[in-house]
Design an enzyme around this catalytic site. Structure first.
Site, mmCIF file in Angstrom:
data_model
loop_
_atom_site.group_PDB
_atom_site.id
_atom_site.type_symbol
_atom_site.label_atom_id
_atom_site.label_comp_id
_atom_site.label_asym_id
_atom_site.label_seq_id
_atom_site.Cartn_x
_atom_site.Cartn_y
_atom_site.Cartn_z
ATOM 1 N N ASP A 1 -4.059 8.247 2.690
ATOM 2 C CA ASP A 1 -3.611 6.958 3.214
ATOM 3 C C ASP A 1 -4.598 6.502 4.292
ATOM 4 O OD1 ASP A 1 -1.976 4.813 3.685
ATOM 5 O OD2 ASP A 1 -0.624 5.890 5.031
ATOM 6 N N GLU A 2 -4.732 5.212 4.495
ATOM 7 C CA GLU A 2 -5.620 4.670 5.544
ATOM 8 C C GLU A 2 -7.013 5.316 5.485
ATOM 9 O OE1 GLU A 2 -4.579 2.181 7.207
ATOM 10 O OE2 GLU A 2 -2.542 2.449 7.980
ATOM 11 N N GLN B 1 -9.616 -3.574 7.572
ATOM 12 C CA GLN B 1 -8.713 -3.204 8.663
ATOM 13 C C GLN B 1 -9.173 -1.942 9.385
ATOM 14 O OE1 GLN B 1 -4.337 -3.859 8.282
ATOM 15 N NE2 GLN B 1 -4.822 -4.137 6.128
ATOM 16 N N LYS C 1 0.806 -1.215 0.000
ATOM 17 C CA LYS C 1 0.000 0.000 0.000
ATOM 18 C C LYS C 1 0.846 1.275 0.000
ATOM 19 C CE LYS C 1 -1.046 1.136 4.021
ATOM 20 N NZ LYS C 1 -1.318 2.042 5.127
ATOM 21 N N THR C 2 1.765 1.342 0.939
ATOM 22 C CA THR C 2 2.586 2.550 1.047
ATOM 23 C C THR C 2 3.432 2.727 -0.206
ATOM 24 O OG1 THR C 2 2.709 2.096 3.395
ATOM 25 C CG2 THR C 2 4.169 3.780 2.553
ATOM 26 N N ARG D 1 -0.582 -10.019 10.899
ATOM 27 C CA ARG D 1 0.713 -9.482 11.332
ATOM 28 C C ARG D 1 1.819 -10.504 11.168
ATOM 29 N NH1 ARG D 1 -0.122 -5.282 9.878
ATOM 30 N NH2 ARG D 1 -2.068 -6.192 9.216
#
Length: 733
Positions: A217-218, A250, A33-34, A602
């Site tokens: 973002d997010e 998320q 994503k980043t 995770r």
DNA sequence: GGCACAGTGGTTTTT
DNA sequence: CCACTGTGCC
């Protein structure tokens, strides 16, 4: 530039090179994503599609913003300082500082963090003589913030009952107090800048024209006000392109205002044609992803996504049933020791739990076994008492009307100003309608004298520090305020003294990073105000006990965005995880499930799940059923280390019995050697073109020459196509 | 002004 | 059970 796009997978490439249209990127956990976000920015700039100044990129945490800037500067040889990349609050602060007059704020307005806000509310209740049993400050704080996040000023709040009417009155009073003191809370930063842009048309037009690309973002974590803020900024003529990246699965911050619904609303309201799913996961082994997919499938109304990996299935998920919480902790410690013996780095091992209280048993067991560990989530640097005190002095220098700061240090270190004097002062301030600081000269008698001495101290400080560079300014204040002496005298003051020295270091750092001319700014304390804003907006790292390689302990919430080779998820019990307070509502339960999804994803290689038959909670033993989330994981993915009771057979064994799902993705053909930036015929990489059938697109790559010349064009919703220049009619636009 | 005691409540948390 | 808050006393 070809380097920029190299090694992106198909959906990533598609997202990065989309034509200038709105886009929603559904980015699964560990899907890059980043990388997509930063590469998109780098691509827009390096292909000449837009100027760095035309980009606004917004994140939630300072950490994310920093990482974005860091990555960007490795991709682009440009100065990122002029770019608007930051957190919502940071960008709002920047906007309000630049236009403080239009926003109705003092130039050196201060920012209240949550603790400051709570203190301000308590003080308000006290001056209004209101029973804080009837109006609990915390509840009031929540109420006020909720109104602000709904975009409502006191006049606009609809109150149907006396209680709410009263709370609205207090909201109004609180606003008055903040305005008098020139302080702004977190929600106010957003609301104020929203209103500024909404009301001030020339200003709005200016920023709407300037920001051509807005990247978020997010996005699943945005609240209502943040969404409206984005809509406003993007809603110019022509509108800016909104590029929102997020993962509805998320979304775990509903309890503090996040609205997952913003993703759907965005898609609908902006007629988003480009919805791209990043589903290939580069983090976890197949079994772990399959478990995550299976769990999250139980949620309704998802935007829909299925993670997959090219890595193998990996090991099964280990499940352990303990007799008690202590037993569970003991087992975890043994496994950790085994992992370490097998060569694992302690810092690659994480112990996750739903609530902080659970860390206690784990810590105890780790401590007894002599395993170094680190617990995340304690006090952070700028939240420490001694730092808050020092900052309060600094705040008074920048803005003497800041009553929160005044009240905090007027008698710290103690200088004979008791509660009685403060009460008198507060009453007088109420009468004169002035700040505490400004009220002092009106007082007579003994309280008046001692308070006047304090005021003189602050005034001396302001004068003495006017021409000092920031770090020396801080140093001077620590000395003259008596803070240093106070902690020197204190038995346990050693660490606090060190922290105070670190504050000087933080100031030096800040000066270095801001690259401002300290001389020019020091004169009117503007740099000081910037530093104070920085301190409020960025509470600093969660205290790091650095150096030693340590096992990582944290809540699932705190683990979001992180990854570890081995993850232990403990306390998988009904009532704990899912938490009892969330079980009743469907919404709450789904958020718990998303939390479970976050926890599972995770893990890179190994995932341990455990639960205990009995657990000490609030001083009483509790007997919980094992979590329903455990039942939602398909049996073949697990291996029970204890006999599974109601659920039939034990595990089938190690991996190899399970094939991870493979998407029908052919490998993308090797990226062609991209010719130099300027191509023949005025076509170049990044060039916007239009095609009769596919519409608007962007040239992503080119190869061949003359009659064989081909270009690859990203048409957004119509896909990425290779076109022969001799055949296809492409119009530059 | 600081300490001792009783009372209370007890998911998750960034800005 | 334990951590934090507020009150009251010295």
């Amino acid at each position: 530039m070809s380097d920029l796009l190299a090694n992106l997978n198909d959906p990533q490439l598609q997202a990065v090179t989309l034509p200038p249209q709105h886009a929603l990127i559904l980015a699964g956990a560990g899907s890059g994503k980043t990388r997509v976000l930063t590469t998109r920015i780098a691509w827009l700039i390096s292909s000449g599609q837009c100027d760095p100044a035309a980009i606004l990129a917004v994140t939630f945490t300072n950490k994310a913003a920093k990482e974005m800037l860091a990555r960007l500067s490795t991709m682009l040889p440009i100065n990122t300082r002029g770019m608007w990349i930051g957190t919502f609050h940071g960008l709002c602060n920047r906007l309000l500082r630049a236009h403080h007059r239009d926003a109705g704020l003092a130039q050196l307005f201060q920012i209240l963090d949550s603790a400051d806000q709570l203190a301000a509310i308590k003080r308000l209740l006290k001056t209004l003589n209101i029973d804080d049993e009837k109006f609990p400050p915390r509840e009031l704080q929540h109420f006020i913030n909720a109104q602000k996040e709904a975009g409502l000023r006191p006049d606009a709040v609809e109150a149907w009952d006396d209680y709410t009417r009263r709370r609205v009155e207090l909201y109004r009073e609180y606003e008055g107090q903040c305005q008098r003191e020139s302080v702004v809370d977190f929600a106010e930063l957003l609301l104020r800048s929203y209103e500024l842009l909404e009301r001030n048309e020339p200003l709005r037009r200016h920023y709407q024209r300037r920001f051509r690309h807005i990247l978020v973002d997010e996005f699943q974590d945005t609240n209502r006000l943040q969404y409206r803020w984005l809509k406003l900024l993007a809603g110019g003529d022509p509108p800016a392109c909104l590029f929102c990246v997020g993962d509805d699965d998320q979304s775990i911050y509903r309890f503090r205002g996040a609205e997952v619904g913003n993703m759907r609303d965005f898609e609908r309201e902006f007629h988003v044609a480009n919805v791209i799913r990043l589903e290939q996961n580069y983090r976890s082994h197949g079994n772990i992803l399959d478990a995550a997919n299976a769990i999250i499938r139980h949620n309704a109304g998802r935007l829909g996504k299925n993670l997959w990996t090219e890595q193998g299935a990996g090991e099964p998920i280990r499940v352990f049933e303990a007799f008690s919480d202590a037993d569970e902790a003991r087992w975890i410690v043994e496994e950790v020791q085994q992992l370490v013996r097998d060569g694992a780095l302690r810092s690659d091992i994480a112990l996750l739990y739903r609530s902080n209280a659970q860390s206690r048993v784990l810590e105890h067991a780790l401590f007894s076994a002599g395993i170094p560990y680190r617990v995340y989530g304690g006090l952070r640097f700028f939240e420490r008492q001694e730092i808050k005190h020092a900052l309060a002095y600094l705040r008074l220098i920048a803005n003497p009307d800041d009553d929160t700061a005044f009240a905090r240090v007027v008698n710290f270190p103690t200088r004979g100003i008791g509660a009685r004097s403060i009460e008198v002062l507060q009453d007088a301030a109420r009468t004169y309608n002035t700040s505490l600081y400004a009220t002092v000269p009106h007082l007579t008698g003994k309280p008046g004298t001692t308070l006047a001495q304090f005021v003189r101290l602050i005034e001396d400080l302001r004068r003495e520090t006017a021409r000092l560079p920031l770090p020396e300014l801080v140093d001077h204040v620590l000395e003259r305020s008596g803070l240093r002496d106070h902690y020197k005298a204190e038995k346990e003051g050693r660490e606090r003294l060190e922290n105070l020295d670190e504050l000087i270091g933080a100031a030096a750092n800040f000066v270095a990073e801001s690259q401002a001319d300290p001389e020019a700014l020091a004169a009117d304390h503007a740099l000081l105000a910037d530093f104070l804003a920085h301190a409020s907006l960025e509470a600093g790292e969660h205290q790091a006990e650095q150096g030693m390689d340590a096992v990582q302990l944290m809540t699932v919430h705190a683990a979001k965005g992180l990854e570890f080779d081995a993850v232990f998820l403990s306390g998988l019990e009904e009532g704990l995880f899912p938490h009892e307070n969330s079980i009743l509502e469907a919404e709450g339960l789904e958020e718990e499930r998303r939390l479970m999804y976050v926890a599972v994803t995770r893990a890179r290689k190994r995932l341990y799940l455990s639960f205990a038959q009995s657990r000490m909670l609030h001083g009483q033993a509790r007997y919980n059923l094992r979590s329903r989330f455990l039942e939602e994981i398909p049996e073949p993915l697990t291996r029970w280390l204890t006999p599974p009771k109601p659920r039939g057979n034990a595990a089938t064994g190690f991996g190899g019995y399970y094939e991870p799902p493979r998407g029908a993705f052919a490998t993308r053909p090797a990226a062609p050697a991209v010719p130099s930036r300027r191509e023949e015929g005025g076509l170049h990489i990044g060039q916007l073109v239009s095609h009769a059938r596919f519409g608007q697109g962007v040239i992503v790559a080119a190869e061949g020459s003359g009659a064989n010349a081909c270009v690859q064009v990203n048409f957004g919703a119509s896909g990425i196509k290779w076109l022969k220049l001799a055949v296809a009619k492409l119009e530059p636009c």
